[in-house]
Motif scaffolding. Sequence first.
Motif, PDB file in Angstrom:
ATOM      1  N   GLY A  10      11.134   2.160  -3.779  1.00 24.61           N
ATOM      2  CA  GLY A  10      10.712   1.381  -2.599  1.00 24.61           C
ATOM      3  C   GLY A  10      10.557  -0.201  -3.569  1.00 24.61           C
ATOM      4  N   PHE A  11      11.095  -0.458  -4.923  1.00 22.40           N
ATOM      5  CA  PHE A  11      10.589  -1.396  -5.375  1.00 22.40           C
ATOM      6  C   PHE A  11      12.042  -2.169  -4.930  1.00 22.40           C
ATOM      7  CE2 PHE A  11      12.136  -4.075  -9.413  1.00 22.40           C
ATOM      8  CZ  PHE A  11      11.072  -5.239  -9.010  1.00 22.40           C
TER       9      PHE A  11
ATOM     10  N   GLY B 260      -0.037  -4.370  -6.144  1.00 22.23           N
ATOM     11  CA  GLY B 260       0.572  -3.035  -5.054  1.00 22.23           C
ATOM     12  C   GLY B 260      -0.424  -1.607  -5.545  1.00 22.23           C
ATOM     13  N   ILE B 261      -1.227  -1.104  -4.611  1.00 25.66           N
ATOM     14  CA  ILE B 261      -2.250  -0.123  -4.428  1.00 25.66           C
ATOM     15  C   ILE B 261      -1.540   1.117  -3.665  1.00 25.66           C
ATOM     16  CG2 ILE B 261      -4.896  -0.388  -3.462  1.00 25.66           C
ATOM     17  CD1 ILE B 261      -4.813  -2.872  -3.297  1.00 25.66           C
ATOM     18  N   ARG B 262      -1.774   1.522  -4.952  1.00 26.40           N
ATOM     19  CA  ARG B 262      -1.481   3.298  -4.457  1.00 26.40           C
ATOM     20  C   ARG B 262      -2.987   3.609  -3.142  1.00 26.40           C
ATOM     21  NH1 ARG B 262       2.473   6.122  -6.812  1.00 26.40           N
ATOM     22  NH2 ARG B 262       3.355   4.439  -8.572  1.00 26.40           N
ATOM     23  N   VAL B 263      -2.397   4.437  -2.305  1.00 21.94           N
ATOM     24  CA  VAL B 263      -2.984   5.005  -1.271  1.00 21.94           C
ATOM     25  C   VAL B 263      -3.831   6.251  -1.355  1.00 21.94           C
ATOM     26  CG1 VAL B 263      -3.946   2.892  -0.265  1.00 21.94           C
ATOM     27  CG2 VAL B 263      -2.041   4.199   0.764  1.00 21.94           C
ATOM     28  N   LEU B 264      -4.521   7.080  -0.469  1.00 24.29           N
ATOM     29  CA  LEU B 264      -4.402   8.929  -0.315  1.00 24.29           C
ATOM     30  C   LEU B 264      -3.294   8.435   0.535  1.00 24.29           C
ATOM     31  CD1 LEU B 264      -7.744   9.363  -0.698  1.00 24.29           C
ATOM     32  CD2 LEU B 264      -6.123  10.134  -2.337  1.00 24.29           C
ATOM     33  N   GLY B 265      -3.298   8.259   1.862  1.00 16.79           N
ATOM     34  CA  GLY B 265      -2.297   8.257   3.225  1.00 16.79           C
ATOM     35  C   GLY B 265      -3.017   6.730   4.112  1.00 16.79           C
ATOM     36  N   HIS B 266      -2.063   6.652   5.295  1.00 15.29           N
ATOM     37  CA  HIS B 266      -2.015   5.664   6.315  1.00 15.29           C
ATOM     38  C   HIS B 266      -2.191   5.944   7.559  1.00 15.29           C
ATOM     39  CE1 HIS B 266      -0.391   2.729   3.492  1.00 15.29           C
ATOM     40  NE2 HIS B 266       0.616   3.825   2.729  1.00 15.29           N
TER      41      HIS B 266
ATOM     42  N   TYR C 238       0.951  -1.459  -0.138  1.00 11.83           N
ATOM     43  CA  TYR C 238       0.016  -0.289   0.008  1.00 11.83           C
ATOM     44  C   TYR C 238       1.274   1.406   0.277  1.00 11.83           C
ATOM     45  CZ  TYR C 238      -3.451  -3.305   0.835  1.00 11.83           C
ATOM     46  OH  TYR C 238      -4.036  -4.661   1.199  1.00 11.83           O
ATOM     47  N   ILE C 239       0.915   2.098  -1.001  1.00 15.20           N
ATOM     48  CA  ILE C 239       1.677   2.759  -1.372  1.00 15.20           C
ATOM     49  C   ILE C 239       0.988   4.458  -1.293  1.00 15.20           C
ATOM     50  CG2 ILE C 239       4.283   4.214  -3.037  1.00 15.20           C
ATOM     51  CD1 ILE C 239       3.796   0.509  -3.841  1.00 15.20           C
ATOM     52  N   LYS C 240       1.748   5.475  -0.618  1.00 15.25           N
ATOM     53  CA  LYS C 240       1.094   6.625  -0.404  1.00 15.25           C
ATOM     54  C   LYS C 240       1.382   7.284  -1.592  1.00 15.25           C
ATOM     55  CE  LYS C 240       0.797  10.601   2.290  1.00 15.25           C
ATOM     56  NZ  LYS C 240       1.222  11.427   3.995  1.00 15.25           N
ATOM     57  N   GLY C 241       0.281   7.906  -1.949  1.00 10.89           N
ATOM     58  CA  GLY C 241       0.937   8.862  -3.357  1.00 10.89           C
ATOM     59  C   GLY C 241       0.750   8.768  -4.709  1.00 10.89           C
ATOM     60  N   GLU C 242       1.303   9.590  -5.754  1.00 12.20           N
ATOM     61  CA  GLU C 242       1.786   8.885  -7.053  1.00 12.20           C
ATOM     62  C   GLU C 242       3.404   8.987  -7.411  1.00 12.20           C
ATOM     63  OE1 GLU C 242      -0.276   8.329  -9.066  1.00 12.20           O
ATOM     64  OE2 GLU C 242      -2.144   8.203  -7.760  1.00 12.20           O
TER      65      GLU C 242
ATOM     66  N   ILE D 239       4.914   4.442   2.626  1.00 11.43           N
ATOM     67  CA  ILE D 239       4.356   2.088   2.072  1.00 11.43           C
ATOM     68  C   ILE D 239       3.757   1.731   3.826  1.00 11.43           C
ATOM     69  CG2 ILE D 239       6.881   2.079   2.861  1.00 11.43           C
ATOM     70  CD1 ILE D 239       5.694  -0.016  -0.146  1.00 11.43           C
ATOM     71  N   GLU D 240       3.441   0.429   3.879  1.00  9.62           N
ATOM     72  CA  GLU D 240       2.958   0.013   4.472  1.00  9.62           C
ATOM     73  C   GLU D 240       3.115  -2.057   3.553  1.00  9.62           C
ATOM     74  OE1 GLU D 240      -1.220  -1.568   6.996  1.00  9.62           O
ATOM     75  OE2 GLU D 240      -0.335   0.478   7.364  1.00  9.62           O
ATOM     76  N   ILE D 241       3.267  -2.727   4.073  1.00  6.66           N
ATOM     77  CA  ILE D 241       3.140  -4.003   3.357  1.00  6.66           C
ATOM     78  C   ILE D 241       2.824  -5.368   4.539  1.00  6.66           C
ATOM     79  CG2 ILE D 241       5.057  -5.868   2.629  1.00  6.66           C
ATOM     80  CD1 ILE D 241       6.446  -3.678   2.515  1.00  6.66           C
TER      81      ILE D 241
END
Length: 134
Positions: free
Chosen positions: A93-94, A112-118, A83-87, A125-127
């Motif tokens: 990270g990879f 792999g999912i892009r999110v607005l925030g955590h 879960y990766i923040k932003g664009e 990032i959250e794994i």
Amino acid sequence: MTATTLEHINPQGMHRSPVFSQGIIVPAGMRTLIIGGQNGVDETGKVVSNDLAGQTAKAVDNLIRVLETAGGTLDDLVRVGLYIKGEGDITPGFNEWMKRAGGIKNPPTVSGIRVLGHANPDFLIEIEATAVLK
């Protein structure tokens, strides 16, 4: 297939990647470890870096620590959720993931999912992961 063998599914005519499998069959009765979302934080909960590479490195190290505490290794992973923040560019990270997990013989499934925030706005990032232990 015995009761302790995973079956990695990578059908003909689909992309075959060294970093993920298309599917994995887990036989009944195997010991499963569900790993909660890991972030780039130290043992006090402090964020270790303000960039994706640094946070990913620590998050993967934290994931490995959970695996090893349960008696597993990265080779036991069957599913990883990123879960990766932003664009922004995810390459740093990879690259950190590949330094630690690039040698997995039979790679897990990966989303792999892009999110607005955590939960913490400083997390980039959250794994989370699932492992099947031998």
